[in-house]
Every structure is written in C-alpha cells, then in structure tokens.
Design an enzyme around this catalytic site. Sequence first.
Site, PDB file in Angstrom:
ATOM      1  N   TYR A 217     -76.342   4.589  24.612  1.00  0.00           N
ATOM      2  CA  TYR A 217     -77.976   5.221  24.981  1.00  0.00           C
ATOM      3  C   TYR A 217     -78.813   3.842  25.283  1.00  0.00           C
ATOM      4  O   TYR A 217     -79.809   3.538  26.682  1.00  0.00           O
ATOM      5  CB  TYR A 217     -78.296   6.464  24.317  1.00  0.00           C
TER       6      TYR A 217
HETATM    7  N1  NAD Z   1     -87.184  13.357  22.996  1.00  0.00           N
HETATM    8  C1  NAD Z   1     -86.916  12.443  22.311  1.00  0.00           C
HETATM    9  O1  NAD Z   1     -87.111  12.573  21.224  1.00  0.00           O
HETATM   10  C2  NAD Z   1     -86.902  11.313  22.822  1.00  0.00           C
HETATM   11  C3  NAD Z   1     -87.707  10.348  22.590  1.00  0.00           C
HETATM   12  C4  NAD Z   1     -87.100   8.720  23.276  1.00  0.00           C
HETATM   13  C5  NAD Z   1     -87.054   8.705  24.285  1.00  0.00           C
HETATM   14  N2  NAD Z   1     -87.229   9.709  25.245  1.00  0.00           N
HETATM   15  C6  NAD Z   1     -87.132  10.295  26.591  1.00  0.00           C
HETATM   16  O2  NAD Z   1     -87.781  11.105  26.960  1.00  0.00           O
HETATM   17  C7  NAD Z   1     -87.509  11.545  28.511  1.00  0.00           C
HETATM   18  C8  NAD Z   1     -87.157  12.806  28.107  1.00  0.00           C
HETATM   19  O3  NAD Z   1     -86.421  13.323  26.948  1.00  0.00           O
HETATM   20  P1  NAD Z   1     -86.373  14.854  26.729  1.00  0.00           P
HETATM   21  O4  NAD Z   1     -85.892  15.052  25.136  1.00  0.00           O
HETATM   22  O5  NAD Z   1     -87.320  15.320  27.402  1.00  0.00           O
HETATM   23  O6  NAD Z   1     -84.856  14.919  26.965  1.00  0.00           O
HETATM   24  P2  NAD Z   1     -84.802  16.123  28.757  1.00  0.00           P
HETATM   25  O7  NAD Z   1     -83.301  16.563  28.192  1.00  0.00           O
HETATM   26  O8  NAD Z   1     -84.507  17.856  27.962  1.00  0.00           O
HETATM   27  O9  NAD Z   1     -84.586  16.351  29.505  1.00  0.00           O
HETATM   28  C9  NAD Z   1     -84.977  15.864  30.676  1.00  0.00           C
HETATM   29  C10 NAD Z   1     -84.442  16.561  32.020  1.00  0.00           C
HETATM   30  O10 NAD Z   1     -84.133  15.172  33.023  1.00  0.00           O
HETATM   31  C11 NAD Z   1     -83.784  15.908  34.025  1.00  0.00           C
HETATM   32  N3  NAD Z   1     -82.036  14.536  34.517  1.00  0.00           N
HETATM   33  C12 NAD Z   1     -81.232  13.905  33.880  1.00  0.00           C
HETATM   34  N4  NAD Z   1     -81.114  13.468  35.012  1.00  0.00           N
HETATM   35  C13 NAD Z   1     -81.730  13.904  36.387  1.00  0.00           C
HETATM   36  C14 NAD Z   1     -81.388  12.872  37.270  1.00  0.00           C
HETATM   37  N5  NAD Z   1     -80.468  12.435  37.928  1.00  0.00           N
HETATM   38  N6  NAD Z   1     -82.360  13.608  38.184  1.00  0.00           N
HETATM   39  C15 NAD Z   1     -83.327  14.086  38.042  1.00  0.00           C
HETATM   40  N7  NAD Z   1     -83.353  14.922  37.182  1.00  0.00           N
HETATM   41  C16 NAD Z   1     -82.764  14.545  35.899  1.00  0.00           C
HETATM   42  C17 NAD Z   1     -82.300  16.524  33.439  1.00  0.00           C
HETATM   43  O11 NAD Z   1     -82.004  17.946  33.946  1.00  0.00           O
HETATM   44  C18 NAD Z   1     -83.732  16.846  31.842  1.00  0.00           C
HETATM   45  O12 NAD Z   1     -84.067  18.101  32.039  1.00  0.00           O
HETATM   46  C19 NAD Z   1     -85.780  10.635  28.508  1.00  0.00           C
HETATM   47  O13 NAD Z   1     -86.227   9.897  28.911  1.00  0.00           O
HETATM   48  C20 NAD Z   1     -85.338  10.413  27.337  1.00  0.00           C
HETATM   49  O14 NAD Z   1     -84.339   9.662  26.939  1.00  0.00           O
HETATM   50  C21 NAD Z   1     -87.257  11.232  23.924  1.00  0.00           C
END
Ligand code: NAD
Length: 310
Positions: free
Chosen positions: A147
């Site tokens: 990741y």
């Molecule tokens: N939540 C955290 O603590 C955190 C921390 C660091 C970074 N991030 C980053 O922030 C972003 C959002 O995280 P989150 O926790 O909301 O994740 P999440 O999984 O709740 O949301 C991600 C969304 O992206 C969509 N998705 C995945 N692949 C896709 C594709 N090919 N086309 C269209 N949509 C697609 C999924 O359906 C999902 O709804 C991500 O990039 C994650 O890596 C999150």
Amino acid sequence: MKVVVTGAAGFVGGHVAEALARAGHAVLAVDAPARSLTPPRAEAAFAALGGVPGVVLRRLDLAEDTLEPLADADAVVHLAGRPGVRTSWGAGRALVFRDNVEATRRLLEACRENRPKVIVASSSSVYGAARRKPSRETDALAPASPYAESKVEVERLAAKAAADGVGVAVLRYFSVYGPRQRPDMAFHRFIEAALDGRPLPLFGDGRQLRSFTHVRDVVAATVAAVERDLPVGATVNVGGGEPVAVRDAIALIADLAGVPATVREQPPVAGDVPRTWADTGRAADLLGWRPTVPLGAGLAEQIAWHRSER
Ligand SMILES: NC(=O)c1ccc[n+]([C@@H]2O[C@H](COP(=O)([O-])OP(=O)(O)OC[C@H]3O[C@@H](n4cnc5c(N)ncnc54)[C@H](O)[C@@H]3O)[C@@H](O)[C@H]2O)c1
C-alpha cells in the site's frame, strides 16, 4: 467552481464532496461501479450524497472507463483508491496497484489537456518507520508495505504531471477517523466491539503511535487546498499533530462507551509502522490549516455515529 471528487462513495470522499457542495461548488461525485470492487462498498452513503443540493453522482471505474466526464472540471479531488496496509499483501497487491497507481495515472493523463487543479490523496505510510519525528514533507520516504509503495508511486506520477504543467498538489493524510469511518479501520472495529460487549481486537501490542486526524479537519484542509493558490507540485502533511498510542485511544473509547478496556491481541500487521507523527508547519503556511478536533471529542462523535447506525 465545478469540482470532481473521486472516491465519493468512500469515507473521506463522501465528507469532502458534501462539504464542497455546501460551500457552493458544483460537485461531480465519482465512484466505481459496484461490479469492479470486491466487496461493493458504501452504496447507501453514495445514494445519500446524491440528495445533497449541488451534487451529481457518476459511476466510473478510473482504472478502465473513459474519463471524459472529468474534462471540463475546474478542480479534481482524487480520493478514490484502495486504502489499508493489511489487505495490500499477497493477492491484494495487484488490486492496490490497479486502484491506486493505474487509476491515478489515467486520471492525471485525462487532466493534461484541460488542466484543472488536481488534489491527490497520499498517506503518512510513505514515511515508513521514519527516523525524524515529527515527519516533514522533505524527509526521505521508506514505504514498508505494498500500500505504501503504491502511494509513493502515486506521488511520483503527481510530481511528473506537475513538471509537465498540471496544477497538482499532494495531501498526505494521517489515520483519519470520525463518523462513517471505513469498517476495516481500527477505531471502527474497536467501537463496534465495545458496543457489542466484545474484547477490542488489537493488532500488535498497542504501543503504535499515530497522529489521529478527525475527518472534519481533513475536510477543512482539503477544501482549503481546492480554494487556495498552492505552489504546483506541493506536498502537504494533513495530520492531527501530537501522536497518541493506540492503547491510550482504546482506554478513551472504553471510557466513553462505558465498557471495560479488554483487548484481544492479534499478531502485529506486517508493514504497520511503530509511529506516525505529522509536522503540520507546511499545512499552516500553505493552507492556513491546523488540526482542531481533540481526540476525546472526536471519538465521542464517532461513537455517537456508531450508536445511531444500530
Ligand atoms: N482513511 C484514512 O485514514 C486515510 C489515510 C491516508 C490516506 N488515505 C487515502 O485517502 C483516500 C480515501 O480514503 P478512504 O478512507 O476514504 O477510503 P475508502 O475506501 O472509504 O474510499 C475510497 C473509494 O474509492 C473508490 N474506488 C476504488 N477504486 C476505484 C476505481 N478504480 N475507480 C473509481 N473509484 C474507486 C472505492 O469504491 C471507495 O468508495 C484513499 O486514497 C486513501 O488511500 C486515507
């Protein structure tokens, strides 16, 4: 502004899309068709987002569909992806690279002509077992999981697009929590267990330190990144500052939920770093942002959300 928010059925994306619409922007909320994700996620949350004035929903798989709907955007907030260290090992690796790296590559490619501003989500995990504490954006990267490697690659693609004149900025989010948090994340699992009266499922010994960041603070930083002028190619930490040990967060949750802080220890997760700690100086300078939600108040809010969902 017309703003595309990708990953809008997800945890952070849902909150960001809603906040941008409430701030008066026209939001195209994009998420993948259920067919391309296993398991299909957050259908209900996405449908509810469609009821917010100013939001239009659109199903697009960024890794394979045509990205024409992005063409006339003023800004794109790219939050779609496949998060999580634990699930990125083994067979998960290919999925992570598809939905993080390939999706971002195609999205940035689609933004080359019209050149909207693009805000890309990265993660504190790029720092790995960081030597400097707190981590600054200029620190060397040391990804310790597939990741984290995928996010380093996402950042490299963003830097390349910036060098080619696309107005990209990268936000490195640190352990986001709050209402609607993903079910695989620690606080979500802890709170569900506490409310069920089960021991809290803990990976490792709980001494891991994290700059936990409330989703409202993450939204504020992300909206500021959309609305402010930023240096092209800027990378900015978005983290809750002073780190807290997971065990101390567990004690808080147990206290707030009124249950004993009993844990069920499971082996540590490979690639789960001992400490994340955000230096937020650059966020203050460029975004006028600092974290505002104390952990206790933020956890009380998340517990109330879990209760309301039952
Ligand atoms: N939540 C955290 O603590 C955190 C921390 C660091 C970074 N991030 C980053 O922030 C972003 C959002 O995280 P989150 O926790 O909301 O994740 P999440 O999984 O709740 O949301 C991600 C969304 O992206 C969509 N998705 C995945 N692949 C896709 C594709 N090919 N086309 C269209 N949509 C697609 C999924 O359906 C999902 O709804 C991500 O990039 C994650 O890596 C999150």
